[in-house]
Every structure is written in structure tokens, then in C-alpha cells.
Design a protein around this motif. Structure first.
Motif, PDB file in Angstrom:
ATOM      1  N   UNK A 325       0.827  -1.204   0.000  1.00 49.35           N
ATOM      2  CA  UNK A 325       0.000   0.000   0.000  1.00 49.35           C
ATOM      3  C   UNK A 325       0.863   1.255   0.000  1.00 49.35           C
ATOM      4  N   UNK A 326       1.999   1.202   0.695  1.00 46.73           N
ATOM      5  CA  UNK A 326       2.927   2.335   0.691  1.00 46.73           C
ATOM      6  C   UNK A 326       3.494   2.562  -0.713  1.00 46.73           C
ATOM      7  N   UNK A 327       3.756   1.450  -1.413  1.00 47.46           N
ATOM      8  CA  UNK A 327       4.261   1.575  -2.785  1.00 47.46           C
ATOM      9  C   UNK A 327       3.211   2.209  -3.702  1.00 47.46           C
ATOM     10  N   UNK A 328       1.960   1.811  -3.556  1.00 47.18           N
ATOM     11  CA  UNK A 328       0.890   2.414  -4.353  1.00 47.18           C
ATOM     12  C   UNK A 328       0.767   3.909  -4.057  1.00 47.18           C
ATOM     13  N   UNK A 329       0.961   4.274  -2.801  1.00 51.52           N
ATOM     14  CA  UNK A 329       0.919   5.695  -2.448  1.00 51.52           C
ATOM     15  C   UNK A 329       2.075   6.441  -3.080  1.00 51.52           C
ATOM     16  N   UNK A 330       3.233   5.787  -3.164  1.00 50.92           N
ATOM     17  CA  UNK A 330       4.389   6.395  -3.832  1.00 50.92           C
ATOM     18  C   UNK A 330       4.079   6.674  -5.295  1.00 50.92           C
ATOM     19  N   UNK A 331       3.417   5.734  -5.963  1.00 52.94           N
ATOM     20  CA  UNK A 331       3.024   5.961  -7.357  1.00 52.94           C
ATOM     21  C   UNK A 331       2.035   7.119  -7.460  1.00 52.94           C
ATOM     22  N   UNK A 332       1.116   7.164  -6.558  1.00 55.78           N
ATOM     23  CA  UNK A 332       0.073   8.205  -6.589  1.00 55.78           C
ATOM     24  C   UNK A 332       0.673   9.604  -6.438  1.00 55.78           C
ATOM     25  N   UNK A 333       1.722   9.729  -5.642  1.00 50.93           N
ATOM     26  CA  UNK A 333       2.329  11.040  -5.383  1.00 50.93           C
ATOM     27  C   UNK A 333       3.349  11.452  -6.439  1.00 50.93           C
ATOM     28  N   UNK A 334       3.540  10.616  -7.462  1.00 54.14           N
ATOM     29  CA  UNK A 334       4.527  10.935  -8.498  1.00 54.14           C
ATOM     30  C   UNK A 334       3.878  10.864  -9.881  1.00 54.14           C
ATOM     31  N   UNK A 335       3.044  11.824 -10.208  1.00 54.34           N
ATOM     32  CA  UNK A 335       2.356  11.803 -11.513  1.00 54.34           C
ATOM     33  C   UNK A 335       3.287  12.033 -12.692  1.00 54.34           C
ATOM     34  N   UNK A 336       4.527  12.470 -12.453  1.00 55.40           N
ATOM     35  CA  UNK A 336       5.483  12.682 -13.548  1.00 55.40           C
ATOM     36  C   UNK A 336       6.234  11.416 -13.922  1.00 55.40           C
TER      37      UNK A 336
END
Length: 582
Positions: A325-336
Motif C-alpha cells: 500500500x505504501x508503494x501504491x501511495x508512492x506511485x500516486x504522489x509521483x504523476x510525472x
């Protein structure tokens, strides 16, 4: 008077016979006996010229001009001598004087001078081109432009700086005087202590990249040289095959604040490890490229909150089962994010919920994501990709995926397939109908790779060989309008290696359908009755075809395929397997 003529005649005989030194001796004796100096010097100049004694020949030619300035022969001789000596301006001046004096009725003499002028012009142009080729233009460039060119050459391979420094003295001085060229320090097993000293001197302790390779081992002295190294300018750090904590302790200036300010962080550790990387008081992470192997930060939740500038993420064999879930949040916070590469990862059936409301949406939008690579992951293609919205996806590579990727293909066919340019499925089972649905929507697909799969290649080939609106594969004489519309019109590279169901007849139909002559003939036929929905997308011919270890492809069709496709690979058996079968 008769005596000098005898010597002169003997000299002309020697000249015709190629005995130039004897001719010169006779002409000199004729001059001593008081002969006609203009005539004798003209012939002696010819003998000197034959022997390559240009200075002596020019001296006699000048004597002829001084004694008979009204005659053109002396000037013509001088022009030829200057041409032979590569003095083209002087040769042109002498030739002009000769042309002014040659009588109008002497056509032979004027023609010879005209040919001589052409020889002078040709020799001058050849000399100019040679001078341009040999000229050292780079040395005339301003230092700023030269360093910019060197920087562009070093972007892809920093070790090229050593080659640049050995080209010439000027390049070496420029390279050694530019600390930025030595800002990348890579330490392996080859004299690391000496390299650290030399690079610190040339870079003036301002390093932008530090890499410690797996071959770097037991070099205490080299690590001692790094203890006082200032790393406030460091932008990239790469560690391969070393335990992270002892290494960071040996380089005290490589602090958590320095790690947080990096743009590129690559950690490939020998065993699965967890480490916080950044301190709890860190307020911002500037990472753009993140690559982890057998490592995951234990404070991944903090990193996911602070990282917002990542453009590339690569994870290999990372223990992330409890941190998904932390990894998915990392993806969410990096739209670039533009590139995502994952291998040997295990995803949980039900990810653990995050503590508190972290704003993790059900669908994560990554508008700039272009490349996704998934290797040796049991269910990742289905569980992750179906949670992503990727309107710019161009490359999808899935390899060694034991679970079927049907859900992934269904997700791909619902949108991302329209922007896809490269699709690769290797040892990743999939339902043929799901894959063909994707291919029907993949109008921009340039490269397709389907390998080590059974029961998939045949339906794919049948789709690619059948024109839009038709019910069977292409045959010569089909309706022109339908032939001009095909599935995957941009396809240029096709790899169907190790697929036992590949059929030669469908291969031939697919290649024929995309040949330029087929499309041109169809266009001519359909021009008068163009359909109302506009001109179809241009169909590209196939440029490469790989059908290694496809037993149903008869060798008899290979000559035709190789004539129609620029690059064809068809290896029936590897050497070891063929040897065993014998």
C-alpha cells in the motif's frame, strides 16, 4: 660557332633518350662556348625539370624570359614549374603572361596553355579540399563551445573522458582544466585509492556522481580517502553488492541529508535489507530516478509522502509484501513518472490498509507513464496495472509471468492499447481472444513480441493477415478498399519465436498484405470509389520477422520471406539441442 652547336645537338639527343644529366652537361658546355643562351637555357630547363631540380629549372626559365620577354615559351615553362612546386598563384600569373604573348595563329600552343590552366585550377581545388580535411578546426572554437561538445559526448559514457584526454595536447589541456568532466567517480577493483586521489584533484572535490561497484572489495585505504570528501554537490549515488550500513559509516559525509538531496539513487544490495535512508526530520526528497535491488526503505510510507518528482522507478527482488500500500501511495504522489520496472516482486492478495486517511484512490492516474516492464512476477501484471490510468503508455513488456495476464489484457484493451507502440509477452500465458482485442485497438503498434507461448500465435497471425471487414486472410485479388485497412497498420517488427502453432501460410498472407506494391495497387483501384470515412491509415511494410524454433514453418517459404522482409531470423534448433538430437 660550330662547336657549341655540336654540344647542343648532343644535349638534345641525350634529352630525348632520357639521359638528363648528360644532356645538362652538354648544354652547359654549349653555353661556355658562347652559344645562344635563350635557346640553350630553355632546353636545359626542361632537363632540370625532368630530374626534379625545380630551382635550377626556374633559374634557366627566368633567363629565357629575361633574354626573350616577347616569347611565350619561357612563361609557359615557368607556369609548369610553379605548378609542379604547388605554387598555384605564381603558376596562374605566369600562365596569364604566356596567353598574352602566344600568337593567334598558333592553335596548338594556345590549346596546350588552356589545358595547363585546367590542370592548375584542378590542382588548386584539390589542395584546398585537402587543406580543409587536414585543418584543425576544433582548435579555433571558443573554449565554452568545446566544453559543451565534450559534455554532450560524456553524457552517455563518462569513461570516454579518458579517450578525449588522449586525442591531442589541446584536447588534453581542455579536458584537464574542466572539473565538471571528472565529476563522476566510479570505484571498482582497479587501483581505487590512486583513482580517488587523481579524480579528487581533477574534479576539485566537486563530484556529481559516486558509484561503488560490486568489484570494489577490501579497499580500506580507498575508503579512508573518501572520509573527508565533501559531498554537498552529489546528485547521484550507486551502490552495487555492498552492505549499506557499513559503507555509509565509512563515508560519513554521505549523510541522510545528502541522500535526500540526490536526483538518482541506485541501491543493489547483496541480501534483502531494510534501512530508513532519510531521517525523520527530512522535509523534501528530490529523487528523480530510484532503483532498488534486494532493498526497501523501512520508512517507505515517509518516502511516499515526500517524493513527488520521480520519473523512473525500478524494483528487483525487493521485500515489499508488507509495504504494498505504501508503494501504491508512492506511485500516486509521483504523476510525472515515465518509467516503471519491476521484477521478482510478490504482491499481497489483500494489501494492508494505510494508517489514517492517506488519500490513496482506487485508480491511480499516471499521465506521463510511457514504459512498464514486469518480469518474473506471479500476479503483478493483473493486480497493479488494473489500478492504473496510463493515457500515455507506449511500451509494455511482461516476461516470465506464471499467472495468466487476461485481466491485464482486458485493462489494456479498454484504453491504453490505442497509444501502445511496443508490446512484448514472453512466457506469459494469455487468452488469445483477449490479446486479439488489444491488437484490434493498437493502431500505433510498431513492435510485437510473443514468445514461448502455445495457442496464441495462430490467432494473432490470422488477425494480422485478415483485412478489416474481411472474414478470411488476405488473398491476391481481394477487394481493394478492404485491403487498404488492416489491423496494426504501423507494425514493423514481429517476433513469434518458440511458438509451435505458427503457420507458414498465414505468415505469407500477412507479409503480402503489408507489401508496398499490394497497398499501392489497392490505392490505385480504390481511388475512384474512396469510402466516405476518409483515407485509411498508411500501412507500413514489415521490416523484421523472428520465427526461431517454429516447427510448422517450412524451409521452402524462407527464400520468399527473406526477399520480402529485410531481416528474417528462422533458427530451427540451437546447436546443443541439434547435437543431442543427432
Amino acid at each position: 660557332m660550330a662547336s657549341w652547336k655540336n654540344e647542343f645537338n648532343q644535349g638534345t639527343g641525350h634529352l630525348r633518350a632520357g639521359k638528363y644529366q648528360e644532356a645538362i652537361d652538354c648544354f652547359s658546355e654549349a653555353l661556355r662556348l658562347g652559344g645562344d643562351a635563350a635557346t640553350i637555357c630553355e632546353y636545359r630547363a626542361a632537363a632540370f625539370q625532368k630530374m626534379g631540380k625545380l630551382k635550377d629549372a626556374l633559374r634557366d626559365a627566368k633567363t629565357v624570359i629575361d633574354l626573350r620577354p616577347e616569347r611565350w615559351q619561357g612563361y609557359a615553362r615557368s607556369a609548369r614549374l610553379f605548378l609542379q612546386g604547388r605554387k598555384y598563384d605564381a603558376a596562374s600569373r605566369m600562365l596569364e603572361l604566356a596567353l598574352e604573348r602566344v600568337p593567334a595563329d598558333q592553335d596548338r600552343g594556345r590549346a596546350g596553355l588552356t589545358n595547363l590552366k585546367e590542370d592548375i585550377d584542378s590542382a588548386r581545388e584539390a589542395s584546398r579540399k585537402l587543406a580543409v580535411q587536414r585543418a584543425y578546426h576544433f582548435g579555433n572554437l571558443p573554449v565554452e563551445i568545446a566544453t559543451t561538445i565534450f559534455s554532450m559526448a560524456l553524457e552517455e559514457e563518462h569513461t570516454f573522458v579518458l579517450t578525449l584526454a588522449q586525442v591531442c595536447k589541446s584536447w588534453r589541456l581542455t579536458v584537464l582544466a574542466t572539473p565538471a568532466f571528472w565529476a563522476t567517480l566510479v570505484l571498482g577493483n582497479h587501483r581505487p585509492k590512486q583513482k580517488v586521489k587523481l579524480w579528487r584533484q581533477r574534479a576539485r572535490d566537486r563530484f556529481s556522481e559516486l558509484a561503488i561497484l560490486d568489484s570494489f572489495s577490501d579497499h580500506t585505504l580507498a575508503l579512508q580517502e573518501l572520509q573527508d570528501l565533501p559531498l554537498d554537490t552529489l546528485r547521484a549515488f550507486r551502490c552495487e553488492g555492498h552492505k549499506l550500513v557499513p559503507l555509509l559509516e565509512s563515508i560519513p559525509n554521505l549523510s541522510t541529508s545528502v541522500l535526500a538531496s540526490l536526483e538518482t539513487l541506485v541501491l543493489q544490495l547483496p541480501i534483502p535489507t531494510a534501512y530508513p535512508i532519510c531521517a525523520t526530520h527530512t522535509s523534501e526528497l528530490r529523487w528523480r530516478i530510484l532503483r532498488f535491488a534486494r532493498f526497501v526503505p523501512e520508512n517507505l510510507l515517509q518516502i511516499a509522502k515526500l517524493s513527488t518528482q520521480l520519473t523512473s522507478i525500478s524494483l528487483d527482488d525487493c521485500p515489499m509484501l508488507s509495504l504494498w500500500s505504501e508503494f501504491l501511495l508512492l506511485l500516486h504522489h509521483n504523476p510525472s513518472l515515465r518509467s516503471l520496472e519491476m521484477s521478482r516482486l510478490i504482491t499481497p492478495t489483500q494489501p494492508q490498509p494505510l494508517e489514517g486517511d492517506m488519500g490513496l484512490p482506487e485508480i491511480i492516474t499516471l499521465p506521463d507513464l510511457e514504459v512498464v516492464t514486469i518480469t518474473s512476477c506471479k500476479t503483478l501484471a493483473n493486480s497493479l496495472l488494473t489500478r492504473l490510468a496510463t493515457p500515455s503508455l507506449q511500451t509494455l513488456h511482461i516476461a516470465s509471468h506464471p499467472g495468466r495476464v487476461d485481466a491485464c489484457m482486458a485493462w489494456l484493451g479498454q484504453g491504453p492499447a490505442t497509444t501502445l507502440t511496443s508490446l512484448s509477452l514472453q512466457r506469459s500465458p494469455v487468452q488469445a481472444s483477449q490479446l486479439t482485442t488489444v491488437l484490434k485497438a493498437a493502431t500505433a503498434l510498431d513492435s510485437l513480441q510473443i514468445t514461448y507461448l502455445s495457442g496464441v500465435a495462430l490467432p494473432v497471425l490470422e488477425l494480422l493477415a485478415t483485412p478489416l471487414g474481411a472474414t478470411k486472410p488476405y488473398r491476391q485479388g481481394d477487394d481493394a478498399c478492404s485491403v487498404r485497412r488492416v489491423h496494426c497498420p504501423a507494425l514493423r517488427h514481429l517476433d513469434l519465436s518458440h511458438c509451435p502453432d505458427v503457420a507458414a501460410s498465414l505468415l505469407i498472407a500477412m507479409v503480402k498484405l503489408r507489401l508496398p506494391e499490394t497497398q499501392a495497387a489497392a490505392a490505385d483501384t480504390a481511388k475512384a470509389s474512396e469510402e466516405a470515412d476518409g483515407t485509411p491509415a498508411p500501412v507500413r511494410p514489415l521490416e523484421s520477422l523472428v520465427i526461431d524454433d517454429c516447427p510448422n514453418v517450412d524451409a521452402a517459404v524462407l527464400p520468399w520471406l527473406r526477399a520480402a522482409v529485410p531481416s528474417v531470423s528462422c533458427i530451427y534448433l540451437a546447436k546443443e539441442k541439434a547435437k543431442w538430437k543427432r
